[in-house]
Design a protein around this motif. Structure first.
Motif, mmCIF file in Angstrom:
data_model
loop_
_atom_site.group_PDB
_atom_site.id
_atom_site.type_symbol
_atom_site.label_atom_id
_atom_site.label_comp_id
_atom_site.label_asym_id
_atom_site.label_seq_id
_atom_site.Cartn_x
_atom_site.Cartn_y
_atom_site.Cartn_z
ATOM 1 N N VAL A 60 6.164 34.974 -0.142
ATOM 2 C CA VAL A 60 5.493 33.877 0.411
ATOM 3 C C VAL A 60 6.122 34.135 2.053
ATOM 4 N N LYS A 107 6.646 23.500 2.680
ATOM 5 C CA LYS A 107 5.610 24.214 2.053
ATOM 6 C C LYS A 107 5.947 25.193 1.001
ATOM 7 N N HIS A 160 5.646 25.098 -2.750
ATOM 8 C CA HIS A 160 4.918 26.072 -3.425
ATOM 9 C C HIS A 160 5.793 26.653 -4.772
ATOM 10 N N LYS A 208 5.412 24.323 -7.668
ATOM 11 C CA LYS A 208 3.976 24.762 -8.415
ATOM 12 C C LYS A 208 3.948 25.887 -9.079
ATOM 13 N N GLU A 209 4.472 26.791 -8.453
ATOM 14 C CA GLU A 209 4.732 28.131 -9.416
ATOM 15 C C GLU A 209 5.515 28.177 -10.640
#
Length: 236
Positions: free
Chosen positions: A75, A113, A117, A120-121
Motif C-alpha cells: 500500500v 487511509k 484499508h 477492511k482487509e
C-alpha cells in the motif's frame, strides 16, 4: 462387503489419519499462512531511501521458510490524494516488480487511509501485521490513534519504521505502535541492515507467532518481542 472394498476403506482411513497427523505436526511447529500489509510513504521526501526499501523486502519471504507461507500486499500514498494497494503476492520477486514501477511524488501524508484499508482487509481475511515506513505525519493525531486503536482491538499490530527525526511524526508513530501492541523503530540509510533483519523478524512473527520468535531468538527477535510486550522503544 467385497475384499477390494474393505481394502479401499482401510486405505482411505490410513490416508485420513496421515493427513490429520501432518496437520497436527504443522500446527505444533507453528506453521501457518502469514499476511502482512506493507505500507510506504511515497511522497517526494522519501525518494532517497525508496530504492533501499525496495531492495530489502525480498528477504522477508526467505526468513519464513519452514514456518509457513507469507503473503504481502503493498500500500502506498503519494501526490494529491493518491493511495493505492497492490494485489497480494507471495514472493519477493513479485513484490519487487510492483515496487519498481512506483516513483515518489509530492503530496501530503495519508496514513489514516492506510489504517482504514488495513481494517477492511482484515475484515475480509485476517492480516497478521501492518508495517509502515515513512518520515512525516501531517494529519490529525487523534484520528490516527482512533483508527489504530480499532486495529489493535482486532489483534493487528502496527510496526512503524521512521526515517528522520521529525518530533511530531515520532509522537504519533509511537502512539500508533503502542495502542496496537506493535513497535516503533528509527530507520535511516546507516541502519538499513538492521531494518532488513527486523523485517525478517516481523515476517517470522506474522507466520509463526511469538513462539517462532522465541525459538529463533536473534537479537532482532528479542527486540521485537520487547516491543510487543510493552518494552522500551528503540532507536535501532
Amino acid at each position: 462387503m467385497s475384499r477390494d472394498a474393505l481394502v479401499d476403506r482401510k486405505s482411505s482411513r490410513k490416508e485420513i489419519a496421515s493427513f490429520l497427523k501432518a496437520a497436527r505436526n504443522a500446527s505444533a511447529a507453528g506453521q501457518s499462512d502469514g499476511r502482512i500489509v506493507l505500507a510506504l510513504d511515497a511522497t517526494m521526501s522519501r525518494q532517497p531511501t525508496w530504492d533501499l526499501a525496495c531492495s530489502i523486502q525480498a528477504d522477508m519471504f526467505e526468513s519464513v521458510a519452514g514456518l509457513g507461507n507469507l503473503s504481502m500486499q503493498l500500500v502506498y500514498f503519494r501526490g494529491i490524494g493518491e493511495c493505492r494497494a497492490s494485489k497480494w503476492v507471495n514472493s519477493g520477486a513479485a513484490l519487487a516488480a510492483v515496487m519498481s514501477r512506483i516513483d515518489c511524488r509530492g503530496g501530503h501524508t495519508q496514513i489514516l487511509k492506510v489504517l482504514r484499508h488495513a481494517a477492511k482487509e482484515h475484515a475480509r481475511r485476517r492480516i497478521n501485521a501492518l508495517v509502515f515506513i515513512g518520515d512525516a505525519m501531517e494529519e490529525k493525531v487523534d484520528d490516527l490513534v482512533q483508527a489504530a486503536g480499532e486495529l489493535g482491538m482486532r489483534g493487528v499490530p502496527v510496526f512503524i519504521f521512521q526515517e528522520g527525526g521529525d518530533p511530531i511524526a515520532e509522537t504519533a508513530f509511537r502512539e500508533i505502535a503502542r495502542v496496537t501492541r506493535g513497535g516503533w523503530f528509527r530507520f535511516d540509510q546507516a541502519s538499513a541492515a538492521v531494518l532488513a533483519r527486523l523485517l525478517k523478524s516481523i515476517a517470522v512473527y506474522a507466520t509463526g507467532g511469538l513462539k517462532a520468535l522465541e525459538r529463533r531468538n536473534t537479537r532482532e527477535d528479542r527486540l521485537l518481542l520487547a516491543q510487543i510486550s510493552g518494552g522500551k522503544d528503540s532507536d535501532r
